[in-house]
Scaffold this active site. Structure first.
Site, short mmCIF file in Angstrom:
data_model
loop_
_atom_site.label_atom_id
_atom_site.label_comp_id
_atom_site.label_asym_id
_atom_site.label_seq_id
_atom_site.Cartn_x
_atom_site.Cartn_y
_atom_site.Cartn_z
N LYS A 50 38.87 -26.73 -19.44
CA LYS A 50 38.67 -27.57 -20.81
C LYS A 50 37.27 -27.62 -20.73
CE LYS A 50 43.17 -29.80 -21.04
NZ LYS A 50 43.92 -29.04 -19.96
C1 LIG Z 1 45.11 -28.35 -20.10
C2 LIG Z 1 45.69 -27.61 -18.72
C3 LIG Z 1 46.52 -26.50 -19.11
C4 LIG Z 1 47.25 -26.06 -20.45
O1 LIG Z 1 46.41 -25.76 -21.51
P1 LIG Z 1 46.92 -25.78 -22.95
O2 LIG Z 1 45.65 -25.45 -23.80
O3 LIG Z 1 47.43 -27.17 -23.15
O4 LIG Z 1 48.00 -24.99 -22.98
C5 LIG Z 1 46.74 -25.76 -17.91
N1 LIG Z 1 46.03 -25.96 -16.62
C6 LIG Z 1 45.27 -26.61 -16.50
C7 LIG Z 1 44.75 -27.06 -15.13
C8 LIG Z 1 45.00 -27.74 -17.57
O5 LIG Z 1 43.85 -28.68 -17.33
#
Ligand SMILES: *Cc1c(COP(=O)(O)O)cnc(C)c1O
Length: 461
Positions: free
Chosen positions: A112
């Site tokens: 993210k």
């Molecule tokens: C947010 C997250 C996901 C999922 O990602 P999306 O874009 O919501 O599909 C997977 N793994 C981790 C570690 C995350 O923080």
């Protein structure tokens, strides 16, 4: 470039307006009117670009004339200068034709950071240009909150308020939020669950007066700028493995569908992607939709990969829009129906398109742990539980072993030490920049599970 709503009943907006708006006024999501496509020669010319150069090349195709090239370059360069690996998104080989794309070298150790380091700076720039200030409000079950705070801390034109369920996020996740002491950062430990936090965010956004007065803005995963930033690493990885002459497959640990949707956009732009595999834990709404054609919601159940414990994958609507030939009227009918019945039956055409674009699979907690253990034994690599879901599903769902397959490593193992330790016997170490995390000073406010209390707190600040 203009952006249109998936529900066909909101004004067309420019890139900057879409970034500020988040959700469309008709409840839909914004998508570009047309997705730019690249020729083979254009993709070949990207082969020697550094990560920030590639990011500029791709992102600038979606921003139109609105953002001056130098300003966009500066935003991108600063955003990726916060990463702790010279490659930004390094590839690591697991076996003959399977690779990990390590997306956890940013400030908060999850993918993210790629989107939120960019979005925080981008928002600040847009607000500054318009002489405005904004208040960012978000609810988090862990990873989004810390990445959003890291992207927005210390920015001049915004305040950020993040609510998390008190006592229900991991220590590392909490500390990554509460040890940020900048004046524009406000952590709220709510006496309630993650759903309570989300409900309060919705209530605050529904209060038109409050929303206007404070210029409320969201940075959740439906924001187009987040998707856009994530398109870049699909190109980056595929180029390293021989694209565009050679096709590459991706397997993506999925929750809200933001990350894998970015892969779909990369493919539409012309990147030769063989398979796009959706990997889910036991909360497998997407895998079930692919198998049955019915997108039907069940209660989310806790797992050892908590950032994927999601039942409604918001970004899915963007795909459904394409499968119904971008018919906004049809979409708003389908979504109204879905809101009432919690079910969306895909037409046979829509389902065959879904199946043509994606494969899917799920991994139980037991399989996830077994994958962490096996991978550690086979190559000395510690996987976090989300990445392990991806590695496990990749083995089940890949069509062949000739095409290189890249699993997105979405978090650093030290972010989820308990699951990693119980699976492998190894306690994963935090990287150097966080080694003293547990001794840093914390700042947060505990509040009752009450929207008015939160509202007052925000107004006071
Ligand atoms: C947010 C997250 C996901 C999922 O990602 P999306 O874009 O919501 O599909 C997977 N793994 C981790 C570690 C995350 O923080």
């Amino acid at each position: 470039m203009k952006y249109i709503s998936t529900r066909g009943n909101a004004p067309k907006l420019s890139f900057e307006e879409v970034v500020l708006a988040g959700l469309a006024a008709d409840g839909g999501l914004y998508v570009p009117e047309t997705v730019p496509t690249l020729s083979m020669a254009e993709i070949v010319a990207m082969q020697s670009l550094s990560y920030p150069e590639l990011a500029y090349n791709i992102i600038s195709r979606f921003t139109g004339e609105e953002i001056a090239p130098d300003a966009l370059k500066a935003i991108i360069n600063e955003a990726y200068a916060t990463f702790r690996h010279a490659a930004i998104a390094p590839l690591k080989q697991l076996n003959t034709n399977t690779y990990l794309l390590e997306l956890f070298h940013g400030e908060t150790l999850a993918f993210k950071d790629f989107a939120l380091q960019f979005l925080g700076r981008l928002l600040d720039y847009i607000l500054q240009k318009r002489g405005r200030r904004a208040t960012i409000i978000g609810a988090t079950s862990g990873d989004t909150g810390s990445a959003a705070i890291a992207g927005c801390r210390g920015r001049k034109n915004m305040d950020i308020f993040i609510m998390y369920p008190h006592g229900r996020v991991s220590d590392v996740q909490r500390l990554q939020m509460t040890t940020v002491l900048d004046e524009n950062v406000h952590n709220i430990a709510l006496a309630g669950s993650f759903d309570d936090c989300q409900d309060i965010v919705k209530t605050l956004f529904a209060d038109a007066d409050f929303r206007e007065k404070l210029s409320l803005t969201a940075v959740n995963s439906i924001n187009w700028a987040r998707i856009l930033a994530q398109v870049v690493y699909y190109f980056y990885a595929a180029l390293r493995l021989g694209a565009p002459a050679r096709a590459v497959s991706f397997c993506v640990p999925t929750g809200n569908f933001g990350d894998i949707y970015a892969g779909y956009i990369a493919k539409r732009m012309g990147l030769p992607i063989e398979q796009l595999i959706i990997a889910t834990n036991r909360n497998d709404i997407l895998a079930r939709t692919l198998a049955t054609g019915t997108y039907g919601v069940a209660a989310a159940e806790p797992s050892i990969s908590p950032s994927m414990d999601i039942q409604i994958s918001s970004n899915f609507e963007r795909l459904v829009f394409d499968w119904y030939d971008r018919d906004g009227t049809k979409l708003s009918e389908l979504m109204a129906n879905f809101r009432d019945s919690k079910k969306l039956e895909l037409s046979p055409t829509a389902l065959s398109r879904l199946r043509a674009e994606f494969a899917a699979g799920k991994a139980s907690d037991e399989e996830t742990k077994a994958t962490i253990k096996a991978c550690y034994q086979a190559c000395g690599e510690l996987l976090d539980p989300h990445t392990a879901v991806g590695v496990c599903v990749a083995e089940k769902a890949r069509k062949d072993r000739d095409t290189p397959l890249v699993v997105l490593a979405t978090a650093h193992p030290a972010k989820f030490p308990d699951a990693v330790k119980s699976a492998s016997g190894i306690h994963p170490q935090l990287p150097a920049h966080l080694i003293d995390l547990f001794s840093r000073k914390e700042k947060f406010t505990q509040l009752e599970n009450d929207a008015n209390a939160v509202k007052e707190f925000i107004i006071e600040r």
